[in-house]
Motif scaffolding. Structure first.
Motif, short mmCIF file in Angstrom:
data_model
loop_
_atom_site.label_atom_id
_atom_site.label_comp_id
_atom_site.label_asym_id
_atom_site.label_seq_id
_atom_site.Cartn_x
_atom_site.Cartn_y
_atom_site.Cartn_z
N LEU A 24 0.85 -1.19 0.00
CA LEU A 24 0.00 0.00 0.00
C LEU A 24 0.88 1.24 0.00
CD1 LEU A 24 -2.47 -1.09 2.83
CD2 LEU A 24 -2.92 -1.13 0.36
N THR A 25 0.49 2.26 -0.74
CA THR A 25 1.25 3.51 -0.72
C THR A 25 0.88 4.36 0.49
OG1 THR A 25 -0.38 4.61 -2.14
CG2 THR A 25 1.53 3.59 -3.23
N ARG A 26 -0.29 4.12 1.08
CA ARG A 26 -0.73 4.86 2.26
C ARG A 26 -1.22 3.90 3.34
NH1 ARG A 26 -2.29 7.16 -2.25
NH2 ARG A 26 -4.38 6.28 -2.26
N PRO A 27 -0.32 3.10 3.94
CA PRO A 27 -0.76 2.23 5.03
C PRO A 27 -1.35 3.09 6.13
CG PRO A 27 1.63 2.29 4.90
CD PRO A 27 1.13 3.08 3.74
N ALA A 28 -2.23 2.50 6.93
CA ALA A 28 -2.93 3.30 7.94
C ALA A 28 -3.34 2.46 9.12
CB ALA A 28 -4.17 3.94 7.30
N ARG A 29 -3.71 3.15 10.18
CA ARG A 29 -4.37 2.54 11.34
C ARG A 29 -5.70 3.26 11.45
NH1 ARG A 29 -1.28 -0.86 14.01
NH2 ARG A 29 -2.61 -0.90 15.83
N LEU A 30 -6.80 2.52 11.41
CA LEU A 30 -8.13 3.12 11.40
C LEU A 30 -8.97 2.61 12.57
CD1 LEU A 30 -8.93 2.68 7.61
CD2 LEU A 30 -8.16 4.76 8.74
N THR A 31 -9.75 3.50 13.14
CA THR A 31 -10.73 3.13 14.17
C THR A 31 -12.10 3.02 13.50
OG1 THR A 31 -11.29 5.41 14.71
CG2 THR A 31 -9.45 4.40 15.95
N VAL A 32 -13.04 2.46 14.22
CA VAL A 32 -14.41 2.40 13.72
C VAL A 32 -14.92 3.81 13.45
CG1 VAL A 32 -16.79 1.83 14.38
CG2 VAL A 32 -14.98 0.15 14.70
N SER A 33 -14.62 4.75 14.33
CA SER A 33 -15.05 6.14 14.13
C SER A 33 -14.55 6.68 12.79
CB SER A 33 -14.56 7.04 15.26
OG SER A 33 -15.14 6.64 16.47
N GLU A 34 -13.31 6.37 12.44
CA GLU A 34 -12.77 6.82 11.16
C GLU A 34 -13.43 6.11 9.98
OE1 GLU A 34 -8.31 8.14 12.55
OE2 GLU A 34 -8.78 6.00 12.43
N LEU A 35 -13.79 4.86 10.17
CA LEU A 35 -14.47 4.12 9.10
C LEU A 35 -15.87 4.68 8.83
CD1 LEU A 35 -13.36 0.48 9.95
CD2 LEU A 35 -12.67 1.85 7.96
N GLY A 74 -0.62 -1.13 -4.35
CA GLY A 74 0.53 -0.94 -5.24
C GLY A 74 0.42 -1.66 -6.56
N PHE A 75 -0.64 -1.44 -7.28
CA PHE A 75 -0.80 -2.05 -8.60
C PHE A 75 0.20 -1.41 -9.56
CE2 PHE A 75 -5.57 -2.06 -7.43
CZ PHE A 75 -5.42 -3.19 -6.66
N ASP A 76 0.76 -2.22 -10.45
CA ASP A 76 1.68 -1.72 -11.47
C ASP A 76 0.87 -1.39 -12.71
OD1 ASP A 76 3.57 -1.30 -13.45
OD2 ASP A 76 4.74 -3.09 -12.97
N ARG A 80 -0.68 -5.38 -17.39
CA ARG A 80 -2.09 -5.60 -17.66
C ARG A 80 -2.70 -6.48 -16.57
NH1 ARG A 80 -5.08 -9.25 -21.07
NH2 ARG A 80 -6.96 -8.21 -21.79
N LYS A 81 -3.80 -6.07 -15.99
CA LYS A 81 -4.54 -6.81 -14.96
C LYS A 81 -3.70 -7.12 -13.73
CE LYS A 81 -6.99 -9.27 -18.57
NZ LYS A 81 -7.27 -10.60 -19.07
N ASP A 82 -2.75 -6.26 -13.39
CA ASP A 82 -1.86 -6.50 -12.26
C ASP A 82 -2.63 -6.72 -10.96
OD1 ASP A 82 0.85 -6.68 -11.17
OD2 ASP A 82 0.35 -4.80 -10.16
#
Length: 160
Positions: A24-35, A74-76, A80-82
């Protein structure tokens, strides 16, 4: 509702977090509130649970696909169809795990409406953590409660 989910819901303490990791280019930690900031979808489901029989529940939450796209898989673009080589591993606080393919949730392929549920039967899951909900599954084995980690992985090599 599982015993571990019920115990976590009533336990005092910090809000549960989900770690989004892997390719992932933007890994994260998310709470239910953020979801809750994502568009919320509702699913009324019935599934067979090996330990307690047929379950009927109402869940709300964002689509897993939407949350993961926001984290930048991180799809390339040159391949094709990465995206079809990517896997999604989900782990709950109780050690329960499930594996999905990206194609399963991608709107161009399987289009499965997989949720990261933030409520079950109108009860918030803020302390227990979100639950993986697969409305298309007849068996409840992939309904992971108290999700603590989701890993996106496109790093394995193709077969020759």
């Amino acid at each position: 509702m599982s015993d571990s989910l019920a115990a976590a819901r009533t336990a005092a303490g910090p809000m549960a977090e989900v770690a989004l990791t892997g390719d992932l280019t933007r890994p994260a930690r998310l709470t239910v509130s953020e979801l809750l900031s994502w568009p919320q979808h509702r699913a009324q489901v019935s599934f067979d649970c090996a330990t307690s029989g047929i379950q009927h529940h109402r869940f709300t939450g964002p689509f897993l696909h939407d949350v993961l796209v926001a984290a930048g898989p991180g799809f390339d673009p040159a391949r094709r169809k990465d995206r079809l080589r990517f896997l999604i591993a989900v782990r709950g606080v109780d050690g329960h795990r499930a594996l999905l393919s990206w194609a399963e949730i991608d709107p161009d392929f399987g289009r499965a409406p997989v949720l990261l549920a933030v409520t079950i039967d109108d009860t918030p899951l803020d302390r227990a953590g979100p639950q993986l909900v697969l409305p298309q599954d007849r068996c409840g084995a992939r309904y992971i409660s108290g999700i603590e980690a989701i890993r996106v992985d496109g790093g394995y090599t193709v077969w020759t």
